[in-house]
Design an enzyme around this catalytic site. Structure first.
Site, PDB file in Angstrom:
ATOM      1  N   HIS A  25       0.994  -1.326   0.036  1.00  0.00           N
ATOM      2  CA  HIS A  25       0.199  -0.117   0.110  1.00  0.00           C
ATOM      3  C   HIS A  25       1.044   1.120   0.007  1.00  0.00           C
ATOM      4  O   HIS A  25       0.449   2.060  -0.633  1.00  0.00           O
ATOM      5  CB  HIS A  25      -1.021  -0.003   1.223  1.00  0.00           C
ATOM      6  N   ASP A 124      -5.938   6.450   1.614  1.00  0.00           N
ATOM      7  CA  ASP A 124      -5.719   4.884   1.094  1.00  0.00           C
ATOM      8  C   ASP A 124      -7.344   4.189   1.245  1.00  0.00           C
ATOM      9  O   ASP A 124      -7.830   4.487   2.110  1.00  0.00           O
ATOM     10  CB  ASP A 124      -4.734   3.824   1.706  1.00  0.00           C
ATOM     11  N   GLU A 369       4.732  -3.243 -12.433  1.00  0.00           N
ATOM     12  CA  GLU A 369       6.566  -2.905 -12.599  1.00  0.00           C
ATOM     13  C   GLU A 369       6.751  -3.945 -13.502  1.00  0.00           C
ATOM     14  O   GLU A 369       7.760  -3.461 -14.325  1.00  0.00           O
ATOM     15  CB  GLU A 369       7.224  -3.116 -11.162  1.00  0.00           C
ATOM     16  N   GLY A 384      -4.707 -13.251  -1.018  1.00  0.00           N
ATOM     17  CA  GLY A 384      -5.308 -11.810  -1.238  1.00  0.00           C
ATOM     18  C   GLY A 384      -6.014 -11.654  -2.731  1.00  0.00           C
ATOM     19  O   GLY A 384      -6.724 -12.298  -3.232  1.00  0.00           O
TER      20      GLY A 384
END
Length: 467
Positions: A25, A124, A369, A384
């Site tokens: 995060h 967030d 990335e 997750g």
């Protein structure tokens, strides 16, 4: 007296960022902060939650403030939190809950704790259900930074999970099988599930959503969110990725690397010959599975750079590599394999010409990335949102997703032989390499002047200046 959201004529907007815990995060958050801090006509402050969970978080926050002295720091000390209410839970998930329970302390920080007055907030997503109402009370813009993919955002926007859950149909996007959902979402009593549903219901009231993705990577999901197919009246979605690192350039970092460091070691390897292996900053793979990975890498005959992680929190990681991977492993792979437990600049490694494949847990930062670097990705989701992310990888064609390989909570070990075979196969797959290179080209176009992500960032800054 003006309210917090009102600016005088010619005043600069002041944006307060409210990050959450966990490097997955924090890193993209820091990159958005850095992008905005480079604009002289925008004031930026960052709420620093103390204490941090990991050493890496503390180091990266310190690096941000050192690199951008104009960025203000507003410390938030959490209220006491009894973690025994949630035995066995991930420490980062517990931090999110502690943050939510201390969120009311943000009100005075926003209203009168910063000068000039705060005109906009970027929070967030884990804190959205608490921060958005505060911002509305104070007449301050509130934008949500979503740290996963747009496909996952569409799932959050639905926020209609019920008993049994089952497969989830997302209009305009796709059907997501129940087995691909984050494991906690299958339990409505799980604290993460409650947070997820609360944030999903409140996010409709945000002024905008920032997502580290780009239009060419997730065209269907972004179109469905923007056109109101997922949820009518959904806030504007600004795809602003791939986000640049706020650290020094790759070239400068390479020049300063000491002998024996991962980048220096890569400089001694042939082009596209190295498999880079990393499973994120908080994915602790079992000891037995780590040894199977080691066996597979050794048997593959490929060069490899492995960033090894054995605990969820870096402060707890005090084991020796030899103890984890077995006696004699490091000696047998000496010269063609490097194993490190140190923090690395993954963005720089993925752009290094010696790297030819990324074996990854498919965390969203890693996926973006890899896409930006034009790097083929062998996706092995561990938990997750990672199976949802891997769907994006597979549909984009710039990597291979091993759907049947196990993830957290499943007993089956993926054998060294399976890993050996798949690593060799993808390393030699020219078609995947070409598609990855094209994805990298699309990423570069997106952030270049006039590109889709460039325009999205300018639109966001324009909204801030309009306050």
């Amino acid at each position: 007296m003006k309210s917090p959201g009102e600016l005088g004529s010619g005043a600069r907007p002041h944006v307060m960022f409210i990050p959450s815990a966990g490097m997955g995060h924090l890193l993209p958050f820091l990159r958005v902060i850095a992008a905005l801090a480079r604009h002289d006509d925008v004031d930026v402050s960052v709420v620093t939650v103390l204490p941090t969970v990991s050493a890496a978080e503390a180091d990266h926050l310190a690096g941000l403030f050192a690199a951008f002295p104009r960025v203000r720091r507003a410390d938030l000390h959490l209220l006491p939190f009894d973690a025994s209410e949630f035995p066995g839970h991930d420490p980062f998930l517990l931090r999110w809950e502690a943050l939510r329970r201390s969120a009311h302390l943000l009100r005075p920080l926003i209203a009168c704790g910063a000068a000039p007055r705060v005109s906009a907030i970027v929070t967030d997503v884990t804190l959205a259900s608490h921060v958005i109402p505060i911002s509305k009370e104070l007449n301050v813009q509130c934008h949500v930074h979503f740290i996963s993919c747009a496909t996952m955002l569409s799932l959050l926007a639905k926020a209609e999970l019920g008993p049994g859950v089952g497969d989830v149909d997302i209009p305009g996007v796709r059907r997501i099988p129940e087995s691909y959902l984050p494991q906690p979402l299958r339990d409505l009593n799980n604290v993460f599930t409650k947070q997820f549903i609360d944030n999903g219901r409140e996010i409709i009231n945000a002024d905008g959503i920032l997502v580290n993705t780009f239009d060419a990577l997730e065209p269907a999901a972004l179109a469905a969110l923007r056109d109101g197919k997922v949820v009518p009246g959904f806030p504007p979605v600004n795809a602003i990725g791939p986000l640049d690192s706020h650290t020094a350039s790759t070239a400068n970092a390479k020049q300063s690397e000491p002998a024996g460091s991962p980048v220096a070691w890569l400089g001694e390897q042939p082009a596209r010959s190295v498999v880079y292996v990393a499973f994120g900053n908080r994915s602790a793979v079992s000891r037995d599975q780590l040894r199977q990975i080691a066996a597979g890498l050794e048997a593959s005959g490929c060069r490899f750079l492995w960033v090894l992680k054995t605990t969820t929190v870096d402060k707890d990681d005090n084991t020796e590599v030899e103890d984890v991977l077995g006696c004699g492993f490091l000696e047998r792979v000496r010269g063609r394999g490097l194993v490190t437990k140190a923090w690395v600049d993954q963005e720089a490694l993925l752009k290094h010409p010696a790297v030819g494949l990324f074996l990854s847990h498919s965390g969203w930062n890693s996926v973006v990335e890899a896409a930006a670097a034009g790097m083929p990705l062998l996706a092995w989701p561990r938990g997750g949102d990672q199976r949802v992310n891997a769907m994006v990888v597979a549909s984009g064609g710039f990597g291979v997703w091993m759907e049947h390989w196990s993830w957290d909570g499943e007993d089956r070990l993926v054998t060294g032989e399976e890993i050996r075979e798949k690593v060799k196969e993808v390393m030699s797959d020219a078609a995947v390499r070409v598609r990855a290179m094209k994805t990298g080209e699309e990423a570069a176009k997106a952030v270049a002047e006039g590109g889709t992500s460039y325009r999205s960032m300018q639109e966001f800054i324009g909204k801030l200046r309009a306050t």
